[in-house]
Design an enzyme around this catalytic site. Structure first.
Site, PDB file in Angstrom:
ATOM      1  N   LYS A  66       0.846  -1.201   0.000  1.00 12.83           N
ATOM      2  CA  LYS A  66       0.000   0.000   0.000  1.00 12.83           C
ATOM      3  C   LYS A  66       0.878   1.246   0.000  1.00 12.83           C
ATOM      4  O   LYS A  66       1.678   1.453   0.900  1.00 12.83           O
ATOM      5  CB  LYS A  66      -0.911  -0.008   1.229  1.00 12.83           C
ATOM      6  CG  LYS A  66      -1.752   1.267   1.414  1.00 12.83           C
ATOM      7  CD  LYS A  66      -2.669   1.170   2.644  1.00 12.83           C
ATOM      8  CE  LYS A  66      -3.426   2.465   2.896  1.00 12.83           C
ATOM      9  NZ  LYS A  66      -4.250   2.423   4.131  1.00 12.83           N
TER      10      LYS A  66
ATOM     11  N   ASP B   7      -2.927   9.969   4.032  1.00 15.68           N
ATOM     12  CA  ASP B   7      -4.307   9.548   4.263  1.00 15.68           C
ATOM     13  C   ASP B   7      -5.005  10.522   5.216  1.00 15.68           C
ATOM     14  O   ASP B   7      -4.871  10.419   6.434  1.00 15.68           O
ATOM     15  CB  ASP B   7      -4.326   8.129   4.845  1.00 15.68           C
ATOM     16  CG  ASP B   7      -5.748   7.609   5.041  1.00 15.68           C
ATOM     17  OD1 ASP B   7      -6.696   8.265   4.557  1.00 15.68           O
ATOM     18  OD2 ASP B   7      -5.889   6.538   5.673  1.00 15.68           O
TER      19      ASP B   7
ATOM     20  N   LYS C  82     -10.317  12.331   9.022  1.00 14.97           N
ATOM     21  CA  LYS C  82      -9.786  11.882  10.301  1.00 14.97           C
ATOM     22  C   LYS C  82      -9.708  13.046  11.281  1.00 14.97           C
ATOM     23  O   LYS C  82      -9.632  14.197  10.859  1.00 14.97           O
ATOM     24  CB  LYS C  82      -8.365  11.336  10.097  1.00 14.97           C
ATOM     25  CG  LYS C  82      -8.291  10.018   9.377  1.00 14.97           C
ATOM     26  CD  LYS C  82      -6.849   9.549   9.241  1.00 14.97           C
ATOM     27  CE  LYS C  82      -6.771   8.226   8.496  1.00 14.97           C
ATOM     28  NZ  LYS C  82      -7.333   7.094   9.241  1.00 14.97           N
TER      29      LYS C  82
ATOM     30  N   ARG D 117      -7.975  -0.589   1.065  1.00 16.44           N
ATOM     31  CA  ARG D 117      -8.477  -1.794   0.389  1.00 16.44           C
ATOM     32  C   ARG D 117      -8.963  -1.461  -1.019  1.00 16.44           C
ATOM     33  O   ARG D 117      -8.961  -2.324  -1.882  1.00 16.44           O
ATOM     34  CB  ARG D 117      -9.568  -2.437   1.255  1.00 16.44           C
ATOM     35  CG  ARG D 117     -10.747  -1.557   1.523  1.00 16.44           C
ATOM     36  CD  ARG D 117     -11.575  -2.021   2.714  1.00 16.44           C
ATOM     37  NE  ARG D 117     -10.996  -1.615   4.002  1.00 16.44           N
ATOM     38  CZ  ARG D 117     -11.523  -1.912   5.190  1.00 16.44           C
ATOM     39  NH1 ARG D 117     -12.624  -2.634   5.260  1.00 16.44           N
ATOM     40  NH2 ARG D 117     -10.943  -1.508   6.296  1.00 16.44           N
TER      41      ARG D 117
END
Ligand code: BES
Ligand code: MN
Ligand code: ZN
Length: 497
Positions: free
Chosen positions: A266, A271, A278, A352
């Protein structure tokens, strides 16, 4: 840094510092014993005086020991002799190198004879000494304007008196390869998201391919991915100004016909969570969301350095995950390369989404012998296993067992979690073939089950490295894990097929 092997007697070695181990209760390692003899009791005198207890982590630098050529002797506590195990061995090396790194010592000799844990052999001890030493000497200063002076140490010799020189040389080489691969992974991971972008990662892979080690790099651009139909990966990238890259780095050390081992990492270079954003605290650490990608590149560098007789490919789907007017929205349905549709219930479960397309692409492109993916995939894995073990799940028990064994051997451990079908209903969606999240329960398992849906016909295992890839707090920094595990796994494959 140069690592060498020697069988020189410690007292005669012309180095700036000798490093020898001592145990509690005044039990000396063979090298310490030898120094004690030539110096008429200089080591045991330290015990008698109480200046040295041999406790693990304790150390003492002695100057001008009689009868000893080296100007310095570093005595390192190893704890009780009966309890001296693999962990204590690595701790001894780490303590010693921590001291050496701050000293004006250019050459040192580490005496490991007699300090081999009972469960291991000298070759293991040589390899692990190099890996642990290199980790202690690692510094990251690429983004500092004022660089602290680097450790003066230039050469570390390992004194291992016994047996088969070939096996020890091989172990030394393996140690250097693992250490360098780990350092590469740490460097890539420690770089901030504004420098280490998907484009930067692709350039690094291309630079590795130019290094003349038999590596070949291919980078798939956004347009190519769109043509192929990588709707899951592209849906994540759409929220970012940074174009995504699908990086493949191939090493062909095996026979032409031999199916490759594919490592998928990955490479999420930052992110933010996307629209399911977040919380602000520690969000900076999400620059580490590409540690899986960094690790597979590091492992490939190690494999190439060792010239292993295998075909191995590192595949890194690289993207950012950002909020944007064009970003994934909760409820969006995307179509993956495999054809399966996915309901994006949480845009923060993006790993994913990029991995499933990379896995399908890898399967179709390389027809692999086996696939191992490595990803900072779930916060749940950090809760389950903390920072000591990576989560490991797979659809082939012999493969899982081989990875577990490589983790034990290299001290880069993993722990298996169940990949039971019973959990699959958590991924049911009313609007797509599957949902990208499976609720709060067993988050690591449902993430792996999501990936498993794309690896139905393929021998595959998944390492969730969310807990092990970096450290937070005052020691914030990448660990380079699991380069050691992956490289050991490949060394084992090369040996026993
Ligand atoms: N990169 C994170 C996983 C992560 C979080 C690693 C914290 C290390 C520390 C991943 O993309 C993520 O956000 N996962 C979500 C999944 C959830 C939405 C099902 C998570 O773990 O919260
Ligand atoms: Mn996320
Ligand atoms: Zn992520």
């Amino acid at each position: 840094m140069k690592y060498t092997l020697t069988t020189d007697a410690p007292e005669a070695a012309r180095v700036d510092c000798l490093v020898v181990g001592v145990f509690e209760k005044g039990t000396l390692s063979p090298a310490a014993q030898q120094l004690d003899e030539v110096s008429a009791g200089a080591v045991s005198a330290l015990f008698k005086a109480g200046d040295l207890t041999g406790k693990a982590g304790q150390w003492r630098m002695q100057y001008g020991m009689p009868g000893v050529a080296s100007a310095r002797v570093l005595l390192v506590g190893c704890g009780p002799q009966a309890a001296f195990d693999e962990r204590r061995y690595r701790q001894m090396v780490t303590t010693a190198l921590g001291v050496l790194a701050d000293a004006p010592v250019k050459t040192a000799l580490l005496c490991i004879a007699g300090l081999v844990p009972t469960t291991r052999d000298t070759a293991w001890s040589v390899r692990e000494a190099v890996v642990a030493a290199s980790a202690s000497l690692y510094r990251f200063d690429q983004t500092l304007s004022e660089k602290a002076p680097r450790p003066a140490l230039k050469r570390l010799a390992l004194q291992a008196s016994d047996e088969k020189a070939d096996a020890l040389n091989e172990a030394l080489e393996a140690g250097v390869a693992i250490a360098d691969g780990t350092a590469l992974a740490r460097d890539l991971a420690n770089l901030p998201g504004n420098i280490c972008t998907p484009t930067y990662l692709a350039e690094q892979a291309q630079a590795m391919a130019k290094g003349g080690k038999g590596l070949k790099a291919t980078v798939l651009e956004q347009e190519a991915m769109a043509k192929l139909g990588m709707g899951a990966l592209l849906s994540v990238a759409r929220g970012s100004r940074q174009p995504p890259k699908l990086i493949a780095l191939e090493y062909s050390g095996g026979k032409k016909r031999q199916k490759p081992i594919v490592l998928v990492g990955k490479g999420l270079t930052f992110d933010s969570g996307g629209v399911s954003i977040k919380p602000a605290a520690q969000m900076d650490e999400m620059k580490y969301d590409m540690c899986g990608g960094a690790a597979v590149l590091g492992a490939l560098q190690a494999v190439a350095a060792l010239k292993l007789p295998l075909n191995v490919v590192a595949v890194v789907p690289a993207s950012e995950n950002m909020p944007d007017g064009d970003a994934n929205k909760p409820g969006d349905v995307v179509t993956s390369l495999s054809g399966l549709t996915i309901e994006v219930l949480n845009t923060d479960a993006e790993g994913r989404l990029i991995l499933c397309d990379a896995l399908t692409w890898a399967e179709r492109t390389y027809k692999p012998e086996l696939v191992v993916d490595v990803a900072t995939l779930t916060g749940a894995c950090v809760i389950a296993l903390g920072k000591h073990a990576a989560g490991l799940l797979g659809n082939d028990q012999p493969l899982v067992d081989a990875l577990l064994a490589a983790g034990e051997e290299s001290g880069d451990r993993a722990w298996q979690l169940p990949l039971w079908e019973a959990y699959e209903e958590q991924l049911k969606s009313n609007f797509a073939d599957l949902a990208n999240v499976g609720g709060r329960e067993a988050g690591t398992v449902t993430a792996a089950l999501f990936l498993a849906r794309f690896m139905k016909k393929q021998r595959w295992a998944h390492l969730d490295i969310a807990g092990v890839a970096w450290e937070g707090g005052a020691k914030k920094g990448a660990t380079g894990r699991p380069v050691a595990l992956l490289t050991q796994f490949l060394i084992d494959r090369a040996r026993h097929g």
